[in-house]
Design a protein around this motif. Structure first.
Motif, PDB file in Angstrom:
ATOM      1  N   GLY A 180       8.041  18.696  12.414  1.00  0.00           N
ATOM      2  CA  GLY A 180       7.290  19.838  12.470  1.00  0.00           C
ATOM      3  C   GLY A 180       5.959  19.900  11.500  1.00  0.00           C
ATOM      4  N   ARG A 181       5.822  18.591  10.915  1.00  0.00           N
ATOM      5  CA  ARG A 181       4.572  18.129   9.945  1.00  0.00           C
ATOM      6  C   ARG A 181       3.559  17.663  10.522  1.00  0.00           C
ATOM      7  NH1 ARG A 181       6.652  18.757   4.412  1.00  0.00           N
ATOM      8  NH2 ARG A 181       8.732  19.880   4.489  1.00  0.00           N
ATOM      9  N   SER A 182       2.263  17.742   9.810  1.00  0.00           N
ATOM     10  CA  SER A 182       1.039  16.908  10.535  1.00  0.00           C
ATOM     11  C   SER A 182       1.391  15.634  10.036  1.00  0.00           C
ATOM     12  CB  SER A 182       0.069  17.725   9.928  1.00  0.00           C
ATOM     13  OG  SER A 182      -0.257  17.236   8.685  1.00  0.00           O
ATOM     14  N   LEU A 183       0.515  14.776  10.863  1.00  0.00           N
ATOM     15  CA  LEU A 183       0.418  13.106  10.578  1.00  0.00           C
ATOM     16  C   LEU A 183      -0.508  13.009   9.337  1.00  0.00           C
ATOM     17  CD1 LEU A 183      -0.469  11.876  14.248  1.00  0.00           C
ATOM     18  CD2 LEU A 183       1.634  11.591  12.773  1.00  0.00           C
ATOM     19  N   ARG A 218      19.928  14.760   7.572  1.00  0.00           N
ATOM     20  CA  ARG A 218      19.401  16.343   8.105  1.00  0.00           C
ATOM     21  C   ARG A 218      18.154  16.155   7.405  1.00  0.00           C
ATOM     22  NH1 ARG A 218      24.184  19.647   6.280  1.00  0.00           N
ATOM     23  NH2 ARG A 218      24.232  17.966   4.617  1.00  0.00           N
ATOM     24  N   ILE A 219      16.987  17.033   8.214  1.00  0.00           N
ATOM     25  CA  ILE A 219      15.862  17.341   7.637  1.00  0.00           C
ATOM     26  C   ILE A 219      15.671  18.995   7.950  1.00  0.00           C
ATOM     27  CG2 ILE A 219      14.765  15.225   8.136  1.00  0.00           C
ATOM     28  CD1 ILE A 219      13.342  16.481  10.659  1.00  0.00           C
ATOM     29  N   ILE A 220      14.811  19.784   7.179  1.00  0.00           N
ATOM     30  CA  ILE A 220      14.743  21.175   7.446  1.00  0.00           C
ATOM     31  C   ILE A 220      13.193  21.309   7.788  1.00  0.00           C
ATOM     32  CG2 ILE A 220      14.755  23.441   6.427  1.00  0.00           C
ATOM     33  CD1 ILE A 220      16.914  22.415   4.463  1.00  0.00           C
ATOM     34  N   ARG A 221      13.006  21.638   9.000  1.00  0.00           N
ATOM     35  CA  ARG A 221      11.572  21.639   9.379  1.00  0.00           C
ATOM     36  C   ARG A 221      11.066  23.192   8.645  1.00  0.00           C
ATOM     37  NH1 ARG A 221      10.152  19.969  14.830  1.00  0.00           N
ATOM     38  NH2 ARG A 221       9.460  22.089  15.105  1.00  0.00           N
ATOM     39  N   PRO A 222       9.689  23.252   8.685  1.00  0.00           N
ATOM     40  CA  PRO A 222       8.747  24.323   8.194  1.00  0.00           C
ATOM     41  C   PRO A 222       9.265  25.710   8.655  1.00  0.00           C
ATOM     42  CG  PRO A 222       7.389  22.557   8.627  1.00  0.00           C
ATOM     43  CD  PRO A 222       8.539  22.158   9.244  1.00  0.00           C
ATOM     44  N   ASP A 223       9.976  25.629   9.891  1.00  0.00           N
ATOM     45  CA  ASP A 223      10.288  26.947  10.360  1.00  0.00           C
ATOM     46  C   ASP A 223      11.761  27.276  10.444  1.00  0.00           C
ATOM     47  OD1 ASP A 223      11.701  24.989  12.047  1.00  0.00           O
ATOM     48  OD2 ASP A 223      10.647  25.364  14.029  1.00  0.00           O
ATOM     49  N   GLY A 224      12.552  26.324   9.385  1.00  0.00           N
ATOM     50  CA  GLY A 224      13.810  26.454   8.987  1.00  0.00           C
ATOM     51  C   GLY A 224      14.732  25.961   9.910  1.00  0.00           C
ATOM     52  N   ASP A 225      14.332  25.169  11.074  1.00  0.00           N
ATOM     53  CA  ASP A 225      15.447  24.710  11.897  1.00  0.00           C
ATOM     54  C   ASP A 225      15.660  23.445  11.310  1.00  0.00           C
ATOM     55  OD1 ASP A 225      16.851  23.952  14.188  1.00  0.00           O
ATOM     56  OD2 ASP A 225      14.850  22.954  15.272  1.00  0.00           O
ATOM     57  N   VAL A 226      17.018  23.163  11.090  1.00  0.00           N
ATOM     58  CA  VAL A 226      17.784  21.979  10.903  1.00  0.00           C
ATOM     59  C   VAL A 226      17.911  20.811  11.934  1.00  0.00           C
ATOM     60  CG1 VAL A 226      19.632  21.142   9.384  1.00  0.00           C
ATOM     61  CG2 VAL A 226      18.717  23.396   8.913  1.00  0.00           C
ATOM     62  N   ARG A 237       0.855  -1.070  -0.144  1.00  0.00           N
ATOM     63  CA  ARG A 237      -0.084  -0.162   0.033  1.00  0.00           C
ATOM     64  C   ARG A 237       0.851   1.257   0.051  1.00  0.00           C
ATOM     65  NH1 ARG A 237      -3.881  -0.621   4.964  1.00  0.00           N
ATOM     66  NH2 ARG A 237      -4.475   1.298   4.105  1.00  0.00           N
ATOM     67  N   SER A 238       0.172   2.343  -0.445  1.00  0.00           N
ATOM     68  CA  SER A 238       1.141   3.564  -0.590  1.00  0.00           C
ATOM     69  C   SER A 238       1.050   4.230   0.738  1.00  0.00           C
ATOM     70  CB  SER A 238       0.663   4.352  -1.705  1.00  0.00           C
ATOM     71  OG  SER A 238      -0.808   4.772  -1.587  1.00  0.00           O
ATOM     72  N   ARG A 239      -0.053   4.063   1.640  1.00  0.00           N
ATOM     73  CA  ARG A 239      -0.164   4.622   2.678  1.00  0.00           C
ATOM     74  C   ARG A 239       0.327   4.007   3.950  1.00  0.00           C
ATOM     75  NH1 ARG A 239      -6.195   6.589   3.337  1.00  0.00           N
ATOM     76  NH2 ARG A 239      -5.426   7.539   5.340  1.00  0.00           N
ATOM     77  N   PRO A 240       0.814   4.631   5.152  1.00  0.00           N
ATOM     78  CA  PRO A 240       1.319   3.665   6.290  1.00  0.00           C
ATOM     79  C   PRO A 240       0.271   3.334   7.112  1.00  0.00           C
ATOM     80  CG  PRO A 240       1.454   6.233   6.534  1.00  0.00           C
ATOM     81  CD  PRO A 240       0.934   5.941   5.146  1.00  0.00           C
ATOM     82  N   VAL A 241       0.325   2.291   7.798  1.00  0.00           N
ATOM     83  CA  VAL A 241      -0.748   1.701   8.464  1.00  0.00           C
ATOM     84  C   VAL A 241      -0.753   2.356   9.784  1.00  0.00           C
ATOM     85  CG1 VAL A 241      -1.419  -0.278   9.910  1.00  0.00           C
ATOM     86  CG2 VAL A 241      -0.351  -0.680   7.439  1.00  0.00           C
ATOM     87  N   TYR A 242       0.423   2.827  10.354  1.00  0.00           N
ATOM     88  CA  TYR A 242       0.314   3.720  11.538  1.00  0.00           C
ATOM     89  C   TYR A 242       1.721   4.514  11.636  1.00  0.00           C
ATOM     90  CZ  TYR A 242       1.081   4.713  16.358  1.00  0.00           C
ATOM     91  OH  TYR A 242       1.404   5.393  17.764  1.00  0.00           O
ATOM     92  N   VAL A 243       1.372   5.702  12.035  1.00  0.00           N
ATOM     93  CA  VAL A 243       2.582   6.758  12.234  1.00  0.00           C
ATOM     94  C   VAL A 243       2.497   7.204  13.627  1.00  0.00           C
ATOM     95  CG1 VAL A 243       4.053   8.675  11.634  1.00  0.00           C
ATOM     96  CG2 VAL A 243       2.818   7.209   9.928  1.00  0.00           C
ATOM     97  N   SER A 244       3.500   7.227  14.675  1.00  0.00           N
ATOM     98  CA  SER A 244       3.312   7.757  16.003  1.00  0.00           C
ATOM     99  C   SER A 244       3.093   9.351  16.057  1.00  0.00           C
ATOM    100  CB  SER A 244       4.310   7.374  16.941  1.00  0.00           C
ATOM    101  OG  SER A 244       5.474   7.950  16.499  1.00  0.00           O
ATOM    102  N   PRO A 245       2.680   9.835  16.953  1.00  0.00           N
ATOM    103  CA  PRO A 245       2.521  11.266  16.895  1.00  0.00           C
ATOM    104  C   PRO A 245       4.100  12.142  17.117  1.00  0.00           C
ATOM    105  CG  PRO A 245       0.973  10.618  18.441  1.00  0.00           C
ATOM    106  CD  PRO A 245       1.850   9.230  18.017  1.00  0.00           C
ATOM    107  N   ALA A 246       4.913  11.361  17.420  1.00  0.00           N
ATOM    108  CA  ALA A 246       6.269  11.866  17.794  1.00  0.00           C
ATOM    109  C   ALA A 246       6.808  12.492  16.168  1.00  0.00           C
ATOM    110  CB  ALA A 246       7.144  10.956  18.371  1.00  0.00           C
ATOM    111  N   TYR A 247       6.155  12.241  15.343  1.00  0.00           N
ATOM    112  CA  TYR A 247       6.467  12.452  13.914  1.00  0.00           C
ATOM    113  C   TYR A 247       6.331  13.842  13.725  1.00  0.00           C
ATOM    114  CZ  TYR A 247       6.138  13.392   8.756  1.00  0.00           C
ATOM    115  OH  TYR A 247       6.668  14.119   7.531  1.00  0.00           O
ATOM    116  N   GLU A 248       5.312  14.649  14.453  1.00  0.00           N
ATOM    117  CA  GLU A 248       5.115  16.041  14.266  1.00  0.00           C
ATOM    118  C   GLU A 248       5.689  16.767  15.113  1.00  0.00           C
ATOM    119  OE1 GLU A 248       0.926  16.296  15.666  1.00  0.00           O
ATOM    120  OE2 GLU A 248       0.124  15.904  13.748  1.00  0.00           O
ATOM    121  N   ARG A 249       6.466  16.180  16.143  1.00  0.00           N
ATOM    122  CA  ARG A 249       7.487  17.142  16.903  1.00  0.00           C
ATOM    123  C   ARG A 249       8.606  17.042  16.256  1.00  0.00           C
ATOM    124  NH1 ARG A 249      11.507  15.671  19.957  1.00  0.00           N
ATOM    125  NH2 ARG A 249      10.648  13.326  19.816  1.00  0.00           N
ATOM    126  N   ILE A 250       9.098  15.756  15.650  1.00  0.00           N
ATOM    127  CA  ILE A 250      10.481  15.800  14.965  1.00  0.00           C
ATOM    128  C   ILE A 250      10.352  16.688  13.777  1.00  0.00           C
ATOM    129  CG2 ILE A 250      12.193  14.386  13.770  1.00  0.00           C
ATOM    130  CD1 ILE A 250      11.178  12.293  15.947  1.00  0.00           C
TER     131      ILE A 250
END
Length: 514
Positions: free
Chosen positions: A68-71, A111-119, A53-66
């Motif tokens: 900076g994007r929505s589930l 590395r990832i770049i969050r929406p607020d520019g934080d690396v 499947r192209s969609r995940p079965v489950y993603v924990s909320p910590a994704y949003e914190r790390i």
């Protein structure tokens, strides 16, 4: 089994299977709840993906914190997280994802770049879950924010680089004295490679008869727990001895517990040799200066004796019958001899001071009477120039003080004499008042004053405010130097206030106890 008339055993079997299925579903739901609870209680981001499947079965909320994007964004598009990957890392991460399509295994730091520019730095890892036939059924992964760890590693790397590139030898030991770190400068300074030094005891660098001192140094560090600075002698691999400056610092863990010692060593052999040569040169110069001063003192004394004879005999002849021309000539001889004697006396005093052979008396004397007598001796000179001479002694100044009256008189005569010499009109004021240092004297005049650029050197030997060949006022340039030295010997200080064309005021203090 007859569907219209099932027997009881078949019904019981169906009920048993249904109950088992319900229990299985309940167990699965409880397991899922526990998994979600566990996943959501930690700081790492968990995910479960169905390879088909192209969609995940489950993603924990910590994704949003790390991230900076929505589930919702990652549930809508499984690869939307890739949009946040740093451009410099994206190619490497994409290649690893392609390789993981077949194996389900993925492990990268990027590395990832969050929406607020934080690396942020992220460590991602996934593992495959296969069925009994070996077919890939699920991919379970975890993503962890390792930014702080990475920055700490970078800081540690930077610190290690600084230590390694330092011009100073930096050596780390444990509390037993075993060498744990040894930088390049340590190799250059002591001649041992890191392989030869690591694990050895720090006493390796001590003189054989001083090796027990290495334990004393560590014991002192354990006891005091503070930075220690000192100079010492150490031994190179080839046996040569070197002078080093040492800065020994405690190494503590995060809880403040002492773990070892860090020593910074700098070769000061050349500096010590230069200091020793400088000391010897200074001693030689001082000895030469003392010899010069002693010579001047002796020769000045030898010259002064016949000069006093010349002045005395001139006075005798002047009292006899002379023609006007003879009297004029002998008066010039007397004046010239007195001027020469003043110069000789200045040189004699200066030489004695330089040779440290001038001692001050300590006796009781009447300060007011002493100053009055000194002023009377100068009254003739002020009358000749039609100057007003004012004496201002404050009532609180003690009558009797303890000190050297002769040298105090010499200082005052010099300062008042200069004031009279450099003043053509107006007045000269001598003020005396108490001070915390003893007694404060000041001599003010309304004379020519001293230029600002000359005031800094006025107390230097042979210095004069007007140093030109055709200067109006003569002198050796030693008077104020001798005055300043005598004031220092009397436990005081001397300073000047003056403006060119507006007169001068010389201040000095003397430790005259009552």
């Amino acid at each position: 089994m007859n569907p219209e008339n099932p027997d009881r055993s078949e019904v019981d079997e169906l009920r048993s299977r249904l109950a088992a299925a319900e229990q299985t579903v309940k167990t699965l739901r409880e397991s899922e709840a526990r998994f979600r609870e566990m996943a959501e209680s930690v700081g790492d981001a968990f995910f479960v993906r169905d390879p088909g499947r192209s969609r995940p079965v489950y993603v924990s909320p910590a994704y949003e914190r790390i991230w900076g994007r929505s589930l919702e964004s990652i549930y809508a598009d499984l690869l939307s997280w890739m949009e946040a990957v740093h451009p410099d890392d994206r190619g490497r991460v994409s290649t690893a994802i392609e390789a993981a399509r077949e194996t389900g295994k993925f492990e990268e730091e990027y590395r990832i770049i969050r929406p607020d520019g934080d690396v942020r730095w992220v460590s991602s890892r996934s593992i495959p879950v296969r069925d009994e036939t070996g077919e890939l059924k699920w991919v379970i992964g975890i993503a962890r924010d390792i930014t702080e760890r990475t920055r700490a590693d970078e800081t540690q790397t930077l610190l290690a680089s600084i230590v390694e590139s330092s011009e100073d030898s930096i050596i780390g030991t444990n509390l037993d004295g075993a060498i744990l770190s040894w930088n390049k400068s340590s190799e250059r300074l002591y001649g041992y490679t890191a392989g030869e030094a690591l694990g050895k005891h720090i006493s390796l660098l001590f003189l054989p008869d001083l090796r027990k001192d290495s334990g004393n140094v560590l014991e002192r560090l354990k006891r005091d727990g503070r930075v220690d600075r000192y100079e010492a002698v150490r031994v190179r691999k080839d046996g040569t001895q070197i002078d080093v400056s040492v800065i020994l610092s405690p190494i503590k863990d995060a809880f403040g517990r002492l773990q070892g010692a860090s020593g910074i060593y700098r070769d000061i052999t050349a500096q010590k040799r230069a200091d020793e040569e400088m000391r010897k040169a200074k001693e030689a110069a001082e000895a030469a200066n003392r010899a010069k001063s002693e010579f001047l003192a002796n020769i000045s004394h030898e010259i002064r004796t016949p000069m006093n004879g010349i002045i005395a005999m001139t006075e005798v002849v002047l009292d006899s019958e002379l023609t006007e021309e003879q009297r004029e000539y002998l008066s010039i001889v007397r004046t010239s001899a007195e001027s020469l004697l003043t110069i000789i006396n200045d040189i004699l005093d200066f030489s004695k001071i330089e040779a440290r052979k001038l001692d001050l008396e300590r006796k009781h004397f009447d300060l007011r009477s002493h100053i009055d007598a000194m002023i009377k001796s100068l009254a003739v000179r002020t009358e000749e120039k039609n100057l007003e001479l004012v004496i201002d002694i404050r009532p609180e100044v003690p009558e009797v003080v303890v000190g050297d009256p002769t040298r105090l008189r010499q200082v005052l005569v010099n300062l008042v004499g200069n004031a009279i010499k450099f003043t053509d009109a107006g007045r000269v004021v001598v003020s005396v008042r108490p001070s915390p240092e003893g007694v404060h004297f000041s001599v003010s005049d309304t004379g020519v004053g001293i230029p600002a650029d000359k005031q800094g050197i006025i107390f230097d030997a042979f210095a004069q405010a007007d140093n030109s060949v055709t200067r109006k006022f003569g002198g050796t340039g030693l008077g104020l130097t001798i005055t300043a030295r005598l004031v220092e010997m009397m436990g005081g200080r001397i300073w000047l206030e003056s403006s060119e064309g507006a007169g001068s005021t010389f201040h000095f203090t003397a430790c005259l106890s009552s």
